[in-house]
Scaffold this motif. Structure first.
Motif, PDB file in Angstrom:
ATOM      1  N   SER A 120     118.747  82.542 -31.405  1.00  0.00           N
ATOM      2  CA  SER A 120     117.895  82.496 -30.213  1.00  0.00           C
ATOM      3  C   SER A 120     118.220  83.689 -29.328  1.00  0.00           C
ATOM      4  CB  SER A 120     118.115  81.179 -29.458  1.00  0.00           C
ATOM      5  OG  SER A 120     119.475  81.020 -29.122  1.00  0.00           O
ATOM      6  N   ALA A 121     117.340  83.959 -28.375  1.00  0.00           N
ATOM      7  CA  ALA A 121     117.526  85.105 -27.477  1.00  0.00           C
ATOM      8  C   ALA A 121     118.696  84.885 -26.522  1.00  0.00           C
ATOM      9  CB  ALA A 121     116.247  85.378 -26.699  1.00  0.00           C
ATOM     10  N   VAL A 150     123.231  84.367 -31.116  1.00  0.00           N
ATOM     11  CA  VAL A 150     122.416  84.925 -30.046  1.00  0.00           C
ATOM     12  C   VAL A 150     122.020  86.341 -30.434  1.00  0.00           C
ATOM     13  CG1 VAL A 150     122.386  85.630 -27.625  1.00  0.00           C
ATOM     14  CG2 VAL A 150     123.521  83.505 -28.284  1.00  0.00           C
ATOM     15  N   ASP A 151     120.716  86.628 -30.334  1.00  0.00           N
ATOM     16  CA  ASP A 151     120.190  87.964 -30.610  1.00  0.00           C
ATOM     17  C   ASP A 151     119.098  88.246 -29.583  1.00  0.00           C
ATOM     18  OD1 ASP A 151     119.177  90.332 -31.513  1.00  0.00           O
ATOM     19  OD2 ASP A 151     118.546  89.580 -33.479  1.00  0.00           O
ATOM     20  N   PRO A 152     119.431  88.957 -28.508  1.00  0.00           N
ATOM     21  CA  PRO A 152     118.446  89.237 -27.459  1.00  0.00           C
ATOM     22  C   PRO A 152     117.216  89.987 -27.971  1.00  0.00           C
ATOM     23  CG  PRO A 152     120.656  89.864 -26.742  1.00  0.00           C
ATOM     24  CD  PRO A 152     120.745  89.519 -28.197  1.00  0.00           C
ATOM     25  N   ALA A 153     117.322  90.640 -29.124  1.00  0.00           N
ATOM     26  CA  ALA A 153     116.205  91.410 -29.669  1.00  0.00           C
ATOM     27  C   ALA A 153     115.017  90.530 -30.067  1.00  0.00           C
ATOM     28  CB  ALA A 153     116.662  92.229 -30.879  1.00  0.00           C
ATOM     29  N   ILE A 154     115.233  89.224 -30.246  1.00  0.00           N
ATOM     30  CA  ILE A 154     114.087  88.373 -30.620  1.00  0.00           C
ATOM     31  C   ILE A 154     113.252  87.990 -29.396  1.00  0.00           C
ATOM     32  CG2 ILE A 154     115.261  87.498 -32.676  1.00  0.00           C
ATOM     33  CD1 ILE A 154     115.484  84.786 -31.281  1.00  0.00           C
ATOM     34  N   ILE A 155     113.682  88.399 -28.223  1.00  0.00           N
ATOM     35  CA  ILE A 155     113.002  88.271 -26.936  1.00  0.00           C
ATOM     36  C   ILE A 155     112.937  86.825 -26.439  1.00  0.00           C
ATOM     37  CG2 ILE A 155     110.923  88.782 -25.579  1.00  0.00           C
ATOM     38  CD1 ILE A 155     110.314  90.982 -27.696  1.00  0.00           C
ATOM     39  N   ARG A 161     117.180  78.903 -39.914  1.00  0.00           N
ATOM     40  CA  ARG A 161     117.366  78.993 -41.370  1.00  0.00           C
ATOM     41  C   ARG A 161     118.118  77.764 -41.840  1.00  0.00           C
ATOM     42  NH1 ARG A 161     116.736  84.314 -43.633  1.00  0.00           N
ATOM     43  NH2 ARG A 161     116.901  85.741 -41.904  1.00  0.00           N
ATOM     44  N   VAL A 162     117.537  77.083 -42.831  1.00  0.00           N
ATOM     45  CA  VAL A 162     118.202  75.961 -43.480  1.00  0.00           C
ATOM     46  C   VAL A 162     118.125  76.250 -44.973  1.00  0.00           C
ATOM     47  CG1 VAL A 162     118.239  73.482 -43.879  1.00  0.00           C
ATOM     48  CG2 VAL A 162     117.539  74.361 -41.658  1.00  0.00           C
ATOM     49  N   GLY A 163     119.284  76.514 -45.573  1.00  0.00           N
ATOM     50  CA  GLY A 163     119.290  76.893 -46.985  1.00  0.00           C
ATOM     51  C   GLY A 163     118.496  78.170 -47.168  1.00  0.00           C
ATOM     52  N   SER A 164     117.536  78.133 -48.080  1.00  0.00           N
ATOM     53  CA  SER A 164     116.730  79.335 -48.348  1.00  0.00           C
ATOM     54  C   SER A 164     115.438  79.348 -47.530  1.00  0.00           C
ATOM     55  CB  SER A 164     116.397  79.404 -49.842  1.00  0.00           C
ATOM     56  OG  SER A 164     115.655  78.265 -50.216  1.00  0.00           O
ATOM     57  N   ARG A 165     115.233  78.357 -46.700  1.00  0.00           N
ATOM     58  CA  ARG A 165     114.009  78.246 -45.904  1.00  0.00           C
ATOM     59  C   ARG A 165     114.224  78.799 -44.500  1.00  0.00           C
ATOM     60  NH1 ARG A 165     110.254  73.362 -45.117  1.00  0.00           N
ATOM     61  NH2 ARG A 165     108.463  74.443 -44.284  1.00  0.00           N
ATOM     62  N   MET A 166     113.233  79.542 -44.004  1.00  0.00           N
ATOM     63  CA  MET A 166     113.347  80.125 -42.669  1.00  0.00           C
ATOM     64  C   MET A 166     112.071  79.847 -41.881  1.00  0.00           C
ATOM     65  SD  MET A 166     113.956  84.045 -41.457  1.00  0.00           S
ATOM     66  CE  MET A 166     112.307  84.645 -41.699  1.00  0.00           C
ATOM     67  N   ILE A 167     112.264  79.465 -40.637  1.00  0.00           N
ATOM     68  CA  ILE A 167     111.145  79.297 -39.709  1.00  0.00           C
ATOM     69  C   ILE A 167     111.373  80.291 -38.581  1.00  0.00           C
ATOM     70  CG2 ILE A 167     109.973  77.735 -38.132  1.00  0.00           C
ATOM     71  CD1 ILE A 167     111.128  75.429 -39.891  1.00  0.00           C
ATOM     72  N   ASP A 168     110.469  81.262 -38.471  1.00  0.00           N
ATOM     73  CA  ASP A 168     110.595  82.298 -37.453  1.00  0.00           C
ATOM     74  C   ASP A 168     109.574  82.036 -36.359  1.00  0.00           C
ATOM     75  OD1 ASP A 168     110.758  84.550 -35.891  1.00  0.00           O
ATOM     76  OD2 ASP A 168     110.807  85.951 -37.574  1.00  0.00           O
ATOM     77  N   ASN A 169     110.053  81.497 -35.259  1.00  0.00           N
ATOM     78  CA  ASN A 169     109.203  81.190 -34.123  1.00  0.00           C
ATOM     79  C   ASN A 169     109.619  82.054 -32.931  1.00  0.00           C
ATOM     80  OD1 ASN A 169     107.179  79.877 -32.771  1.00  0.00           O
ATOM     81  ND2 ASN A 169     108.443  78.138 -32.186  1.00  0.00           N
ATOM     82  N   SER A 170     110.056  83.280 -33.242  1.00  0.00           N
ATOM     83  CA  SER A 170     110.520  84.163 -32.180  1.00  0.00           C
ATOM     84  C   SER A 170     109.334  84.890 -31.551  1.00  0.00           C
ATOM     85  CB  SER A 170     111.518  85.185 -32.722  1.00  0.00           C
ATOM     86  OG  SER A 170     110.890  86.068 -33.630  1.00  0.00           O
ATOM     87  N   LEU A 175     104.656  88.711 -31.484  1.00  0.00           N
ATOM     88  CA  LEU A 175     104.088  89.983 -31.020  1.00  0.00           C
ATOM     89  C   LEU A 175     103.766  90.899 -32.202  1.00  0.00           C
ATOM     90  CD1 LEU A 175     106.350  90.655 -27.907  1.00  0.00           C
ATOM     91  CD2 LEU A 175     103.910  90.070 -27.900  1.00  0.00           C
ATOM     92  N   ASN A 176     104.645  90.927 -33.203  1.00  0.00           N
ATOM     93  CA  ASN A 176     104.381  91.740 -34.398  1.00  0.00           C
ATOM     94  C   ASN A 176     103.137  91.257 -35.133  1.00  0.00           C
ATOM     95  OD1 ASN A 176     106.545  93.447 -33.999  1.00  0.00           O
ATOM     96  ND2 ASN A 176     107.920  92.308 -35.357  1.00  0.00           N
ATOM     97  N   ARG A 177     102.966  89.938 -35.255  1.00  0.00           N
ATOM     98  CA  ARG A 177     101.778  89.383 -35.935  1.00  0.00           C
ATOM     99  C   ARG A 177     100.515  89.725 -35.150  1.00  0.00           C
ATOM    100  NH1 ARG A 177     105.466  85.109 -37.141  1.00  0.00           N
ATOM    101  NH2 ARG A 177     104.821  83.918 -35.323  1.00  0.00           N
ATOM    102  N   LEU A 178     100.599  89.637 -33.818  1.00  0.00           N
ATOM    103  CA  LEU A 178      99.463  89.962 -32.964  1.00  0.00           C
ATOM    104  C   LEU A 178      99.098  91.449 -33.106  1.00  0.00           C
ATOM    105  CD1 LEU A 178      97.433  89.091 -30.793  1.00  0.00           C
ATOM    106  CD2 LEU A 178      99.175  89.587 -29.079  1.00  0.00           C
ATOM    107  N   GLN A 179     100.117  92.307 -33.151  1.00  0.00           N
ATOM    108  CA  GLN A 179      99.905  93.735 -33.305  1.00  0.00           C
ATOM    109  C   GLN A 179      99.205  94.032 -34.640  1.00  0.00           C
ATOM    110  OE1 GLN A 179     103.473  96.099 -33.399  1.00  0.00           O
ATOM    111  NE2 GLN A 179     102.391  97.953 -32.797  1.00  0.00           N
ATOM    112  N   HIS A 180      99.653  93.396 -35.719  1.00  0.00           N
ATOM    113  CA  HIS A 180      99.044  93.590 -37.040  1.00  0.00           C
ATOM    114  C   HIS A 180      97.605  93.073 -37.051  1.00  0.00           C
ATOM    115  CE1 HIS A 180     102.475  95.287 -39.048  1.00  0.00           C
ATOM    116  NE2 HIS A 180     103.248  94.271 -38.668  1.00  0.00           N
ATOM    117  N   ALA A 181      97.372  91.961 -36.392  1.00  0.00           N
ATOM    118  CA  ALA A 181      96.023  91.394 -36.353  1.00  0.00           C
ATOM    119  C   ALA A 181      95.074  92.326 -35.586  1.00  0.00           C
ATOM    120  CB  ALA A 181      96.045  90.016 -35.696  1.00  0.00           C
ATOM    121  N   MET A 182      95.583  92.924 -34.514  1.00  0.00           N
ATOM    122  CA  MET A 182      94.763  93.835 -33.726  1.00  0.00           C
ATOM    123  C   MET A 182      94.448  95.104 -34.497  1.00  0.00           C
ATOM    124  SD  MET A 182      96.402  93.226 -29.950  1.00  0.00           S
ATOM    125  CE  MET A 182      95.400  94.448 -29.142  1.00  0.00           C
TER     126      MET A 182
END
Length: 186
Positions: A120-121, A150-155, A161-170, A175-182
């Motif tokens: 988390s940020a 803690v990673d402030p870079a995720i804003i 991450r649980v095992g090999s599964r990851m949920i990225d709700n940062s 913002l990266n997804r929005l930028q790509h969509a635009m």
């Protein structure tokens, strides 16, 4: 979410399993686990310590002296201390972080526990931690240990991450997804 339930293997796995059996015989599984978590934090926080672990040019005698001083200062149990010194004498200090991880993973696996690495940020509050633990327990169907980072870079938001599964709700990912969509819309 499924957890990684494979037993540990390789050089680090063999050492981790040997330590686990010894700690179990001495009835010190949790004591050793706490010691190892503390050592892991020390290793993660110190570039100098990581260099000592990785660099064989220091020599086993010098490494043993340094490791002994670190263990004394950390106040670890004799089981943990003796294990780390055997690892040092055997010239396997470079693999200590993997041994620590292997021990903690195998202990959790045997207990039916799942470890979720949460980034988390900022530090999670006790209430956030409890809510997250409850949600993850429902999701994985068992005991969940949360390892916070803690990673402030995720804003904002968090990455779980649980095992090999990851949920990225940062917020950074959103913002990266929005930028790509635009870019695609233009």
């Amino acid at each position: 979410m499924a957890a990684d339930t494979r037993p540990v293997s390789g050089l680090a796995g063999r050492y981790a399993l040997a330590l686990l059996e010894l700690a179990d015989d001495k009835k010190k599984l949790d004591t050793v686990a706490e010691d190892l978590r503390g050592l892991k934090a020390l290793i993660d926080d110190s570039e100098e310590l990581r260099r000592l672990l990785r660099n064989p040019l220091f020599g086993r005698g010098r490494q043993a002296k340094a490791v002994s001083a670190i263990l004394d200062k950390a106040g670890v149990d004799d089981v943990t201390r003796n294990f780390c010194l055997v690892v040092t004498r055997n010239g396997r200090l470079f693999a200590l972080p993997e041994m620590i991880e292997g021990y903690l993973q195998e202990l959790a696996r045997r207990r039916g526990e799942v470890t979720a690495v949460v980034t988390s940020a900022g530090e999670l509050s006790d209430q956030q931690r409890l809510q997250l633990e409850k949600a993850l327990k429902t999701s994985v169907g068992g005991k969940v240990n949360i390892e916070s980072r803690v990673d402030p870079a995720i804003i904002g938001g968090m990455v779980v991450r649980v095992g090999s599964r990851m949920i990225d709700n940062s917020l950074r990912s959103k913002l990266n997804r929005l930028q790509h969509a635009m870019k695609g819309a233009g």
